[in-house]
Design a protein around this motif. Structure first.
Motif, mmCIF file in Angstrom:
data_model
loop_
_atom_site.group_PDB
_atom_site.id
_atom_site.type_symbol
_atom_site.label_atom_id
_atom_site.label_comp_id
_atom_site.label_asym_id
_atom_site.label_seq_id
_atom_site.Cartn_x
_atom_site.Cartn_y
_atom_site.Cartn_z
ATOM 1 N N VAL A 1 -28.723 -73.818 0.769
ATOM 2 C CA VAL A 1 -28.414 -73.923 -0.662
ATOM 3 C C VAL A 1 -27.988 -75.345 -1.016
ATOM 4 C CG1 VAL A 1 -26.875 -73.140 -2.497
ATOM 5 C CG2 VAL A 1 -27.849 -71.480 -0.887
ATOM 6 N N VAL B 1 -25.900 -67.025 -6.976
ATOM 7 C CA VAL B 1 -26.124 -67.527 -5.619
ATOM 8 C C VAL B 1 -25.232 -66.798 -4.620
ATOM 9 C CG1 VAL B 1 -25.909 -69.537 -4.105
ATOM 10 C CG2 VAL B 1 -26.904 -69.798 -6.389
ATOM 11 N N PRO C 1 -30.444 -72.909 -9.844
ATOM 12 C CA PRO C 1 -30.500 -71.458 -10.041
ATOM 13 C C PRO C 1 -29.992 -71.054 -11.417
ATOM 14 C CG PRO C 1 -28.636 -72.037 -8.642
ATOM 15 C CD PRO C 1 -29.408 -73.308 -8.871
ATOM 16 N N PRO D 1 -35.160 -69.698 -2.382
ATOM 17 C CA PRO D 1 -34.636 -68.376 -2.017
ATOM 18 C C PRO D 1 -35.380 -67.762 -0.836
ATOM 19 C CG PRO D 1 -34.847 -68.562 -4.394
ATOM 20 C CD PRO D 1 -35.543 -69.754 -3.811
ATOM 21 N N MET E 1 -30.600 -65.092 -7.831
ATOM 22 C CA MET E 1 -30.416 -66.524 -8.083
ATOM 23 C C MET E 1 -30.940 -66.930 -9.455
ATOM 24 S SD MET E 1 -31.128 -68.445 -4.460
ATOM 25 C CE MET E 1 -29.935 -68.328 -3.120
#
Length: 277
Positions: A146, A163, A156, A86, A242
């Protein structure tokens, strides 16, 4: 011989001669902004090297920090990735916000800026369109980071919804932050000056945050500075979304900060844009 009239032709007569079809309607603010946004995207088509900072750069950062520091900081790269990704996402997108100001500065240097200001469109549409075009680049960078994280083992807890919300929050903040660099693009003489000034601000903000390590492991004076860093608040909110643990206060802080940035730098930038010579 027929006498030729010396009287000047009327405006209607000139338009009738020069135009064989009806003049198209003046575009509204939304349509004009979207058109300039498309113009920003066409730059990528003609200069694909611009995608380096949203593809190769985040991949390199993620791989280097995950496998170089993961074992030392979290016991294993996979464990560290859950904390790091993140933050890397935030750093990647925030760092490329400066290109909005650089592109505007190039338009000024080449004279395109003056041509655009003569068009009969909503005056802020050129700036808003450029920012919207860059938002697409931010989205692409987010997808790259991602996707790579998922391939490497990032999982996540907040799921797909977490997300998506994290990326949307990041895009809102980045859009607001871009107004600062747009202002610099109008003030600075060269694009190198814009980039240098932006890096002087972004580099300490990103590396002096909680992107790579927990602030609680830092010396007291440094921890205090890191905790008031706006990027730290942004990373905390993105990381929380997340992980499915974000609070209303964390998300609200980012939204309020974004609104303040637009409220402060938006009018200043538009004033500079209108009076630029």
């Amino acid at each position: 011989m027929t006498a030729v009239s010396s009287r000047p032709a009327s405006g209607e007569a000139l338009r009738a001669v020069l135009s064989v079809r009806e003049r198209p309607p003046r575009p509204n603010a939304v349509r004009a902004s979207l058109t300039f946004g498309w113009r920003a995207m066409l730059r990528i088509k003609h200069v694909p090297e611009q995608l380096f900072d949203v593809t190769a750069f985040p991949v390199m950062l993620t791989l280097v920090f995950t496998y170089l520091l993961g074992g030392a900081l979290a016991g294993s790269p996979r464990e560290y990735l859950q904390f790091l990704l993140p933050g890397i996402l935030v750093q990647t997108v925030v760092m490329i916000t400066m290109y909005t100001g650089m592109a505007l500065n190039v338009d000024i240097a080449k004279g395109v800026f003056d041509r655009i200001r003569t068009l009969p469109v909503w005056r802020p549409s050129a700036l808003v369109g450029a920012l919207l075009g860059d938002a697409v680049r931010y989205s692409l960078a987010s997808v790259v980071v991602v996707t790579l994280g998922l391939v490497l083992g990032f999982r996540p807890a907040g799921g797909v919804v977490g997300v998506v919300l994290a990326v949307l929050l990041l895009l809102v903040f980045s859009f607001a932050l871009s107004w600062i660099w747009t202002m610099l693009g109008l003030l600075m003489r060269t694009q190198n000056a814009v980039m240098g000034s932006s890096m002087m601000v972004l580099f300490p903000l990103t590396f002096g945050s909680n992107i790579f390590v927990d602030p609680s492991t830092m010396p007291g004076w440094l921890e205090a500075a890191v905790r008031v860093n706006p990027i730290t608040h942004l990373v905390t909110a993105v990381r929380g979304l997340m992980a499915g643990e974000a609070t209303v206060g964390q998300v609200g802080w980012v939204l309020v900060a974004s609104a303040v940035l637009v409220a402060v730098f938006g009018p200043v930038t538009m004033r500079l844009y209108a009076t630029k010579r």
